[in-house]
Design a protein around this motif. Structure first.
Motif, mmCIF file in Angstrom:
data_model
loop_
_atom_site.group_PDB
_atom_site.id
_atom_site.type_symbol
_atom_site.label_atom_id
_atom_site.label_comp_id
_atom_site.label_asym_id
_atom_site.label_seq_id
_atom_site.Cartn_x
_atom_site.Cartn_y
_atom_site.Cartn_z
ATOM 1 N N ASN A 1 -7.215 -10.938 -0.180
ATOM 2 C CA ASN A 1 -7.445 -11.314 1.214
ATOM 3 C C ASN A 1 -8.951 -11.319 1.479
ATOM 4 O O ASN A 1 -9.717 -10.765 0.690
ATOM 5 C CB ASN A 1 -6.717 -10.381 2.182
ATOM 6 N N PRO A 2 -9.393 -11.901 2.589
ATOM 7 C CA PRO A 2 -10.822 -12.094 2.823
ATOM 8 C C PRO A 2 -11.617 -10.818 3.087
ATOM 9 O O PRO A 2 -11.107 -9.838 3.635
ATOM 10 C CB PRO A 2 -10.861 -12.983 4.076
ATOM 11 N N ILE A 3 -12.905 -10.927 2.740
ATOM 12 C CA ILE A 3 -13.915 -9.935 3.088
ATOM 13 C C ILE A 3 -15.038 -10.709 3.768
ATOM 14 O O ILE A 3 -15.541 -11.689 3.219
ATOM 15 C CB ILE A 3 -14.439 -9.198 1.846
ATOM 16 N N ARG A 4 -15.425 -10.287 4.977
ATOM 17 C CA ARG A 4 -16.455 -10.966 5.757
ATOM 18 C C ARG A 4 -17.524 -9.963 6.183
ATOM 19 O O ARG A 4 -17.204 -8.953 6.808
ATOM 20 C CB ARG A 4 -15.866 -11.617 7.010
ATOM 21 N N LEU A 5 -18.779 -10.256 5.850
ATOM 22 C CA LEU A 5 -19.900 -9.420 6.231
ATOM 23 C C LEU A 5 -20.804 -10.198 7.163
ATOM 24 O O LEU A 5 -21.094 -11.374 6.919
ATOM 25 C CB LEU A 5 -20.721 -9.005 5.008
ATOM 26 N N GLY A 6 -21.284 -9.534 8.211
ATOM 27 C CA GLY A 6 -22.230 -10.142 9.138
ATOM 28 C C GLY A 6 -23.623 -10.198 8.536
ATOM 29 O O GLY A 6 -23.798 -10.201 7.316
ATOM 30 N N ASN A 7 -24.624 -10.177 9.386
ATOM 31 C CA ASN A 7 -26.027 -10.246 8.969
ATOM 32 C C ASN A 7 -26.633 -8.847 8.899
ATOM 33 O O ASN A 7 -26.234 -7.951 9.634
ATOM 34 C CB ASN A 7 -26.826 -11.096 9.952
ATOM 35 N N ARG A 8 -27.586 -8.696 7.987
ATOM 36 C CA ARG A 8 -28.338 -7.443 7.826
ATOM 37 C C ARG A 8 -27.417 -6.267 7.483
ATOM 38 O O ARG A 8 -27.619 -5.149 7.936
ATOM 39 C CB ARG A 8 -29.190 -7.161 9.070
ATOM 40 N N VAL A 9 -26.437 -6.539 6.652
ATOM 41 C CA VAL A 9 -25.498 -5.509 6.181
ATOM 42 C C VAL A 9 -25.963 -5.025 4.813
ATOM 43 O O VAL A 9 -26.383 -5.833 3.981
ATOM 44 C CB VAL A 9 -24.059 -6.074 6.078
ATOM 45 N N ASN A 10 -25.888 -3.727 4.581
ATOM 46 C CA ASN A 10 -26.160 -3.207 3.247
ATOM 47 C C ASN A 10 -24.941 -2.465 2.734
ATOM 48 O O ASN A 10 -24.377 -1.619 3.414
ATOM 49 C CB ASN A 10 -27.433 -2.352 3.209
ATOM 50 N N ILE A 11 -24.501 -2.870 1.547
ATOM 51 C CA ILE A 11 -23.385 -2.233 0.860
ATOM 52 C C ILE A 11 -24.020 -1.463 -0.296
ATOM 53 O O ILE A 11 -24.475 -2.051 -1.273
ATOM 54 C CB ILE A 11 -22.357 -3.268 0.351
ATOM 55 N N GLN A 12 -24.070 -0.152 -0.164
ATOM 56 C CA GLN A 12 -24.856 0.660 -1.077
ATOM 57 C C GLN A 12 -24.144 0.942 -2.393
ATOM 58 O O GLN A 12 -22.965 0.629 -2.572
ATOM 59 C CB GLN A 12 -25.273 1.946 -0.373
ATOM 60 N N ASP A 13 -24.887 1.555 -3.284
ATOM 61 C CA ASP A 13 -24.474 1.790 -4.663
ATOM 62 C C ASP A 13 -23.071 2.389 -4.758
ATOM 63 O O ASP A 13 -22.771 3.396 -4.109
ATOM 64 C CB ASP A 13 -25.462 2.742 -5.340
ATOM 65 N N GLY A 14 -22.231 1.753 -5.569
ATOM 66 C CA GLY A 14 -20.905 2.280 -5.868
ATOM 67 C C GLY A 14 -19.860 2.076 -4.782
ATOM 68 O O GLY A 14 -18.715 2.493 -4.955
#
Length: 185
Positions: free
Chosen positions: A49-62
């Motif tokens: 299923n979908p994954i949606r990220l906006g602007n200026r998002v950080n997905i950190q290590d691990g």
């Protein structure tokens, strides 16, 4: 080079001026906004299923983002930090949110704008959170929402804009060191 993989006919879409670490994995139905950073060892698995990220998002290590097959999606607003080793599974996260290190958001969770989820907190399925700070297992509100909390979450995301720039523009090279192998200095 990061693993960015087309799956079931869908290729991930990555916005402008993003940093994606060499060992990050982005697969399937994933859309990432502008000025985002996907850090080392992060997995965004849009296979079911979908994954949606906006602007200026950080997905950190691990960190791991995933969903339930045809039942949940991951939606993340603008100016959001997802901490090291956090898991977001089929949850919706508003704007100006900090999800702490090792926190877990389960399917159907909705996190309001201007919230902080403390490190190690577990937000149970289908929880609808008001603005504020949440901690514990299961997560409970420990502080009501305020401009200061919103600003703290926003500042964290803004800091990652600087780190992203270091990694995009930085001077680094892979080098061989005897008895260790190839490393990056």
């Amino acid at each position: 080079m990061a693993i960015i993989r087309r799956l079931n006919g869908i290729t991930p879409k990555i916005g402008k001026n993003c940093f994606v670490a060499e060992n990050a994995v982005i697969t399937g139905d994933v859309e990432i906004g502008d000025d985002c950073s996907i850090w080392y060892g992060a997995v965004l698995r849009g296979d079911v299923n979908p994954i949606r990220l906006g602007n200026r998002v950080n997905i950190q290590d691990g960190a791991v983002l995933h969903t339930l097959h045809k039942r949940s999606v991951v939606e993340i607003g603008d100016d959001v930090s997802v901490g090291h080793n956090a898991v977001i599974h089929g949850a919706k996260v508003g704007n100006d949110v900090l999800v702490g290190m090792g926190a877990i958001l389960l399917d159907g969770v909705e996190v309001a704008d201007g919230s902080i989820i403390a490190a190690g907190a577990v937000v149970l399925s289908n929880s609808k959170l008001e603005p504020g700070v949440y901690a514990g297992v299961p997560a409970k509100q420990v502080k009501s929402g305020s401009d200061a909390i919103t600003e703290a979450a926003h500042r964290n995301a803004a800091g990652y804009m600087g780190y992203k720039k270091w990694h995009i523009e930085g001077d680094y090279a892979f080098v061989d060191i005897p008895d260790i192998g190839t490393v990056c200095e």
